[in-house]
Structures are given as C-alpha cells and as structure tokens.
Design a protein around this motif. Structure first.
Motif, PDB file in Angstrom:
ATOM      1  N   THR A   1      -0.651  -0.724  -4.417  1.00 20.10           N
ATOM      2  CA  THR A   1      -1.921  -0.004  -4.531  1.00 20.10           C
ATOM      3  C   THR A   1      -1.725   1.439  -4.089  1.00 20.10           C
ATOM      4  OG1 THR A   1      -2.691  -0.573  -2.300  1.00 20.10           O
ATOM      5  CG2 THR A   1      -3.309  -2.077  -4.108  1.00 20.10           C
ATOM      6  N   LEU A   2      -2.523   2.297  -4.660  1.00 21.10           N
ATOM      7  CA  LEU A   2      -2.538   3.714  -4.331  1.00 21.10           C
ATOM      8  C   LEU A   2      -3.987   4.103  -4.127  1.00 21.10           C
ATOM      9  CD1 LEU A   2      -1.002   6.438  -4.135  1.00 21.10           C
ATOM     10  CD2 LEU A   2      -1.286   6.648  -6.605  1.00 21.10           C
ATOM     11  N   LEU A   3      -4.341   4.472  -2.899  1.00 18.65           N
ATOM     12  CA  LEU A   3      -5.733   4.756  -2.547  1.00 18.65           C
ATOM     13  C   LEU A   3      -6.644   3.599  -2.965  1.00 18.65           C
ATOM     14  CD1 LEU A   3      -5.887   8.542  -3.491  1.00 18.65           C
ATOM     15  CD2 LEU A   3      -5.255   7.502  -1.309  1.00 18.65           C
ATOM     16  N   ASP A   4      -6.207   2.388  -2.622  1.00 15.09           N
ATOM     17  CA  ASP A   4      -6.929   1.138  -2.882  1.00 15.09           C
ATOM     18  C   ASP A   4      -7.102   0.810  -4.358  1.00 15.09           C
ATOM     19  OD1 ASP A   4      -7.247   0.541  -0.135  1.00 15.09           O
ATOM     20  OD2 ASP A   4      -8.964   1.899  -0.026  1.00 15.09           O
ATOM     21  N   LYS A   5      -6.302   1.411  -5.217  1.00 14.92           N
ATOM     22  CA  LYS A   5      -6.341   1.115  -6.648  1.00 14.92           C
ATOM     23  C   LYS A   5      -5.008   0.501  -7.065  1.00 14.92           C
ATOM     24  CE  LYS A   5      -9.375   5.059  -7.526  1.00 14.92           C
ATOM     25  NZ  LYS A   5     -10.543   4.293  -7.198  1.00 14.92           N
ATOM     26  N   LYS A   6      -5.070  -0.596  -7.824  1.00 17.96           N
ATOM     27  CA  LYS A   6      -3.851  -1.196  -8.369  1.00 17.96           C
ATOM     28  C   LYS A   6      -3.167  -0.157  -9.241  1.00 17.96           C
ATOM     29  CE  LYS A   6      -4.042  -5.808  -7.589  1.00 17.96           C
ATOM     30  NZ  LYS A   6      -3.206  -6.928  -7.795  1.00 17.96           N
ATOM     31  N   VAL A   7      -1.852  -0.228  -9.302  1.00 19.46           N
ATOM     32  CA  VAL A   7      -1.089   0.780 -10.035  1.00 19.46           C
ATOM     33  C   VAL A   7      -0.315   0.164 -11.204  1.00 19.46           C
ATOM     34  CG1 VAL A   7       0.626   2.602  -9.818  1.00 19.46           C
ATOM     35  CG2 VAL A   7      -0.868   2.114  -7.899  1.00 19.46           C
TER      36      VAL A   7
ATOM     37  N   LYS B   1       0.836  -1.195   0.000  1.00 19.89           N
ATOM     38  CA  LYS B   1       0.000   0.000   0.000  1.00 19.89           C
ATOM     39  C   LYS B   1       0.877   1.254   0.000  1.00 19.89           C
ATOM     40  CE  LYS B   1      -3.789   2.170   2.462  1.00 19.89           C
ATOM     41  NZ  LYS B   1      -4.664   2.117   3.629  1.00 19.89           N
ATOM     42  N   LEU B   2       0.815   2.007  -1.095  1.00 16.40           N
ATOM     43  CA  LEU B   2       1.511   3.285  -1.176  1.00 16.40           C
ATOM     44  C   LEU B   2       0.712   4.322  -0.403  1.00 16.40           C
ATOM     45  CD1 LEU B   2       2.234   2.988  -4.949  1.00 16.40           C
ATOM     46  CD2 LEU B   2       4.014   3.284  -3.231  1.00 16.40           C
ATOM     47  N   ASN B   3       1.370   5.013   0.507  1.00 17.31           N
ATOM     48  CA  ASN B   3       0.715   6.023   1.340  1.00 17.31           C
ATOM     49  C   ASN B   3       1.331   7.383   1.024  1.00 17.31           C
ATOM     50  OD1 ASN B   3      -0.795   4.062   2.955  1.00 17.31           O
ATOM     51  ND2 ASN B   3       1.201   3.491   3.744  1.00 17.31           N
ATOM     52  N   PRO B   4       0.702   8.139   0.094  1.00 14.03           N
ATOM     53  CA  PRO B   4       1.279   9.439  -0.273  1.00 14.03           C
ATOM     54  C   PRO B   4       1.588  10.290   0.954  1.00 14.03           C
ATOM     55  CG  PRO B   4      -0.575   8.923  -1.682  1.00 14.03           C
ATOM     56  CD  PRO B   4      -0.544   7.870  -0.600  1.00 14.03           C
ATOM     57  N   LYS B   5       2.756  10.921   0.929  1.00 17.23           N
ATOM     58  CA  LYS B   5       3.280  11.787   1.979  1.00 17.23           C
ATOM     59  C   LYS B   5       3.776  11.020   3.201  1.00 17.23           C
ATOM     60  CE  LYS B   5       0.284  15.550   0.558  1.00 17.23           C
ATOM     61  NZ  LYS B   5      -0.680  16.547   0.928  1.00 17.23           N
ATOM     62  N   ASN B   6       3.542   9.694   3.270  1.00 25.05           N
ATOM     63  CA  ASN B   6       3.890   8.914   4.451  1.00 25.05           C
ATOM     64  C   ASN B   6       4.899   7.802   4.209  1.00 25.05           C
ATOM     65  OD1 ASN B   6       2.095  10.140   6.480  1.00 25.05           O
ATOM     66  ND2 ASN B   6       0.495   9.407   5.099  1.00 25.05           N
TER      67      ASN B   6
ATOM     68  N   LYS C   1      -4.922   8.040 -13.521  1.00 31.77           N
ATOM     69  CA  LYS C   1      -4.884   9.467 -13.170  1.00 31.77           C
ATOM     70  C   LYS C   1      -6.296  10.041 -13.066  1.00 31.77           C
ATOM     71  CE  LYS C   1      -2.198  11.725 -15.946  1.00 31.77           C
ATOM     72  NZ  LYS C   1      -1.260  12.200 -16.971  1.00 31.77           N
ATOM     73  N   ASN C   2      -7.197   9.607 -13.938  1.00 27.72           N
ATOM     74  CA  ASN C   2      -8.584  10.081 -13.892  1.00 27.72           C
ATOM     75  C   ASN C   2      -9.332   9.563 -12.667  1.00 27.72           C
ATOM     76  OD1 ASN C   2      -8.437  11.635 -16.232  1.00 27.72           O
ATOM     77  ND2 ASN C   2      -8.973   9.895 -17.543  1.00 27.72           N
ATOM     78  N   GLU C   3      -8.916   8.417 -12.147  1.00 25.02           N
ATOM     79  CA  GLU C   3      -9.578   7.833 -10.979  1.00 25.02           C
ATOM     80  C   GLU C   3      -9.043   8.380  -9.659  1.00 25.02           C
ATOM     81  OE1 GLU C   3      -9.204   3.592 -11.319  1.00 25.02           O
ATOM     82  OE2 GLU C   3     -10.436   3.497 -13.126  1.00 25.02           O
ATOM     83  N   LEU C   4      -7.870   8.985  -9.694  1.00 25.44           N
ATOM     84  CA  LEU C   4      -7.261   9.520  -8.471  1.00 25.44           C
ATOM     85  C   LEU C   4      -7.746  10.942  -8.209  1.00 25.44           C
ATOM     86  CD1 LEU C   4      -3.591   8.257  -8.989  1.00 25.44           C
ATOM     87  CD2 LEU C   4      -5.274   7.378  -7.358  1.00 25.44           C
TER      88      LEU C   4
END
Length: 162
Positions: A86-92, A17-22, A101-104
C-alpha cells in the motif's frame, strides 16, 4: 476444508506499507544488513549486483532490498511486487496506473515507455510505479538525497551491523 485453509492463508497475508522517503513496513532507509535480518530473517537469496551493492530477496514478501556499497552497505532501495503493498493506504500492485496517480497527492510524474511496460517516476519521493498494459506490476522506492547531495537516512546510523 479448502475454504478454512484459504481463509487462514488470507489472514496471514501481511500488508506492506510503503513509506515514501522512509522505507517499507518496519524497514527504514539506512539500516544495515543485520538490522534487516533481525526483523525479516535471513533472505531467501543474497547476491552482489554489478555495482558491488548487496541485494536481499525475500520471496514470501516479493521484496528486493539494495544495500549500497558506497554508503557503507546501508539499505537504500526497495523493489516490490507484493499484491498487499500500500502507498498512503491505497493498494498499488494490480491497480490502474493512471487511476492511482490521480488519487495520490504527488502531481509531478515523469513517464518512461518501453515495449509493454511504462515507468511512472515521481522524483520528490524517489518513487517508480512500473505498469504493464496500464496496470501496476511493481513499485520501486529509494532513499532521498538531501540538499547537501547526501542520503537522508531515516535509521540511526550509529548502530553497528554488517
């Protein structure tokens, strides 16, 4: 027999799980090398880059971690090509870059084009989606720099570690 082995292998795959800023998974920006080793074990490879930063490679996780020399070797940058990221529960990885990008919720993207690859960069999250032929092949995520022009470390920096 092969089906059982495949199912066991799939069961063992861990979502990263990628956690932006963390950070990523259990790893928080600001950790020291010993903190990371305590969670992930000894890296498969450890080396210094041209800027004297320490780099850890974890082959199983398809993970490259950077510890910044000028920040007392704190963990500050991630590169991964893990298909389970995953990024915000979306596979990357393996996903169409424009679709993702449209889903984020991140709306500001800078595009840097190379030969067959493109870097899609979102500055507010220090996030780069690298695509080849329109499909994301790797993700880069860095610690955020705050308004004081200092890294915004997420890990308790009072911890001692190498």
């Amino acid at each position: 027999m092969n089906l059982i082995k495949t199912l066991r292998t799939l069961h063992q795959i861990k979502i990263m799980k990628l956690n932006p800023k963390n950070g990523i998974d259990q790893l928080l920006f600001g950790m020291k090398q010993n903190d990371v080793i305590a969670l992930y074990g000894t890296p498969d490879k450890r080396f210094e880059d041209d800027d004297n930063n320490i780099i850890f490679l974890y082959n199983k996780h398809k993970l490259r971690l950077t510890f910044y020399e000028d920040e007392d070797f704190r963990f500050g940058y991630i590169i991964t090509s893990n298909p389970e990221a995953t990024l915000l529960d979306k596979k990357v990885v393996g996903i169409n870059a424009e679709q993702l990008k449209n889903e984020l919720p991140f709306k500001s993207w800078e595009l840097e084009e190379f030969d067959t690859t493109e870097n899609h960069f979102n500055e507010s999250n220090w996030l780069t989606l690298q695509s080849e032929y329109g499909t994301i092949i790797r993700v880069e995520l860095g610690a955020i720099i705050n308004e004081k022009d200092e890294f915004d470390w997420k890990f308790n920096t009072n911890k001692k570690g190498k």
